[in-house]
Scaffold this motif. Structure first.
Motif, PDB file in Angstrom:
ATOM      1  N   HIS A 259     -41.421   2.832  -8.647  1.00 14.91           N
ATOM      2  CA  HIS A 259     -40.498   3.816  -8.357  1.00 14.91           C
ATOM      3  C   HIS A 259     -39.031   3.156  -8.867  1.00 14.91           C
ATOM      4  N   ARG A 260     -38.580   3.339  -9.939  1.00 10.31           N
ATOM      5  CA  ARG A 260     -37.273   2.482 -10.486  1.00 10.31           C
ATOM      6  C   ARG A 260     -36.071   2.633  -9.574  1.00 10.31           C
ATOM      7  N   GLN A 261     -35.884   3.783  -8.941  1.00  9.58           N
ATOM      8  CA  GLN A 261     -34.752   4.081  -8.290  1.00  9.58           C
ATOM      9  C   GLN A 261     -34.756   3.484  -6.832  1.00  9.58           C
ATOM     10  N   GLN A 312     -32.591  12.054  -9.458  1.00 10.98           N
ATOM     11  CA  GLN A 312     -34.077  12.242 -10.039  1.00 10.98           C
ATOM     12  C   GLN A 312     -34.841  10.994  -9.385  1.00 10.98           C
ATOM     13  N   TRP A 313     -35.868  11.224  -8.662  1.00  9.19           N
ATOM     14  CA  TRP A 313     -36.892  10.119  -8.207  1.00  9.19           C
ATOM     15  C   TRP A 313     -38.148  10.173  -9.211  1.00  9.19           C
ATOM     16  N   THR A 314     -38.461   8.990  -9.920  1.00 10.99           N
ATOM     17  CA  THR A 314     -39.709   9.051 -10.601  1.00 10.99           C
ATOM     18  C   THR A 314     -40.604   7.971  -9.821  1.00 10.99           C
ATOM     19  N   GLU A 316     -44.581   6.047 -11.350  1.00 11.57           N
ATOM     20  CA  GLU A 316     -45.469   5.620 -12.452  1.00 11.57           C
ATOM     21  C   GLU A 316     -46.510   4.826 -12.051  1.00 11.57           C
TER      22      GLU A 316
END
Length: 409
Positions: A259-261, A312-314, A316
């Motif tokens: 979760h990059r953010q 935006q939350w991503t 992966e």
């Protein structure tokens, strides 16, 4: 919090200095509410490394704890005493020095011991604090990695209702989310990872990573070892094992998502299909505050998310081929005993070798994996259920010596 005492271990480091910020905030709130200068939180002891004597002296002169500890030698203690004499004439605390100084500070009987020490040297102080009846606010994950079985036994023997509160942002998030259901309703724990600076790179590409690149973390400002471990995903691997010990969830039911953010700090999935997440802008002040005041929340300790702004939350999946550390430590955790301690010690030695320019980035995890294989035949190998502090320390010493031999070949 009225009259509560706190001991800070690693007081001049990132966790320790932010812990003091939280204490100042708590005391300011109490003063504003009561209209007096009375402090509800008093620092009972401070402990820091031998290279931080000047900063430690400044903290002690301001806070006036009963005990001040430095891991340095007799010269460091003398320098500390002289600095305190100059900064705070008439103030004469008990001064401890040497390798066991932080352990002696932990035994001072504070209500809460915030363990912000980096590395497995934090294990003894954690055990000492629990044995002394203090609540441990744990930021030293290596305590649970190296001696999880020992720490769990000390927690079980504590008379406190909540002997240990996690301070790592991920485990604090899990502790908060877990309150949404009972133990039998838990399906999985999901730890989030920022992905570090090398998300999307292949294992072959990672071979060429430089020490400077490994220290360029996109979100967090941490020390050399933790930042490097974050880049290699070893830090997340350690957190998986830490979550297993803290919450009693099987390793196969603990996952990692990228979760990059770094806004969602971890999640709990329940049997009915619900997932409960804890979200906040990245800061350690919030989990530190919860560690010191659990289960109470302190007004204004950190900024919330701004829901008036678009974002935006991503999420992966973790690339387990490029970053195998999580799977490797899960196997070490299943074997138990001294295997996790060996993984941690081997990795710490490998991180030092990497930054000294002796090995490649990928050699760090390969060295840790190799030592786990060798450890099964080592004289210091102890199985799960028969772990002692002496066994942990012996296995660590063996791992460091063997890693040094491998890394200097």
């Amino acid at each position: 919090m009225q009259g509560r005492t706190v001991t800070l271990l690693g007081s001049t480091g990132s966790i320790g200095t932010q812990g003091l910020q939280v204490i100042d905030h708590l005391n300011a709130l109490a003063g504003a509410e009561s209209g007096s200068d009375g402090a509800p939180v008093r620092v009972q002891a401070l402990a820091a490394g031998g290279r931080s004597v000047a900063a430690l002296a400044e903290q002690a002169a301001r806070l006036r704890p009963q005990l001040v500890a430095t891991s340095g030698g007799e010269d460091a203690a003398r320098t500390l005493r002289e600095a305190l004499g100059a900064l705070a004439p008439g103030y004469a605390p008990q001064i401890e020095w040497g390798q066991d100084a932080a352990t002696r500070a932990s035994e001072a009987g504070a209500d809460v011991v915030l363990n912000g020490i980096t590395g497995s040297i934090g294990l003894r102080p954690t055990l000492a604090a629990l044995t002394a009846g203090s609540q441990v606010a744990l930021a030293n994950k290596e305590s649970l990695i190296a001696g999880g079985e020992l720490v769990k036994a000390a927690v079980d023997a504590s008379p406190l209702e909540q002997p240990m509160v996690p301070v790592d942002s991920e485990h604090s998030a899990l502790a908060q989310a877990l309150s949404a259901g009972s133990d039998r309703e838990i399906d999985r724990l999901i730890l989030t990872a920022s992905g570090g600076p090398f998300r999307g790179m292949s294992y072959e590409q990672l071979r060429e990573v430089t020490p400077a690149q490994a220290l360029a973390h996109p979100t967090w400002d941490m020390g050399l070892v933790v930042t490097t471990n974050s880049a290699s995903m070893v830090n997340k691997a350690l957190e998986v094992l830490e979550a297993h010990h803290l919450f009693g969830i099987d390793l196969d039911r603990i996952d990692v998502t990228v979760h990059r953010q770094s806004i969602v700090h971890s999640m709990v999935q329940f049997v009915d299909g619900s997932t409960i997440a804890q979200a906040s802008p990245p800061t350690m002040l919030l989990p530190i505050a919860l560690g010191l005041t659990w289960p109470h929340r302190i007004p204004g300790v950190a900024q919330p998310c701004d829901w008036t702004q678009a974002s935006q939350w991503t999420f992966e999946p973790l690339d387990k081929t490029a970053f195998p550390a999580v799977e490797i430590i899960k196997e070490a955790g299943k074997r138990g005993g001294t295997f996790p301690a060996v993984f941690n010690a081997a990795n710490e030695e490998a991180v030092a070798a990497f930054h000294a320019g002796k090995i490649r980035f990928t050699d760090m995890i390969e060295t840790a994996g190799r030592l786990l294989d060798e450890h099964a035949q080592s004289a210091w190998c102890a199985e799960s259920g028969s772990l002692t502090l002496e066994a942990v320390l012996g296995a660590e010493s063996w791992a460091r010596t063997r890693a040094h031999e491998i890394l200097t070949d």
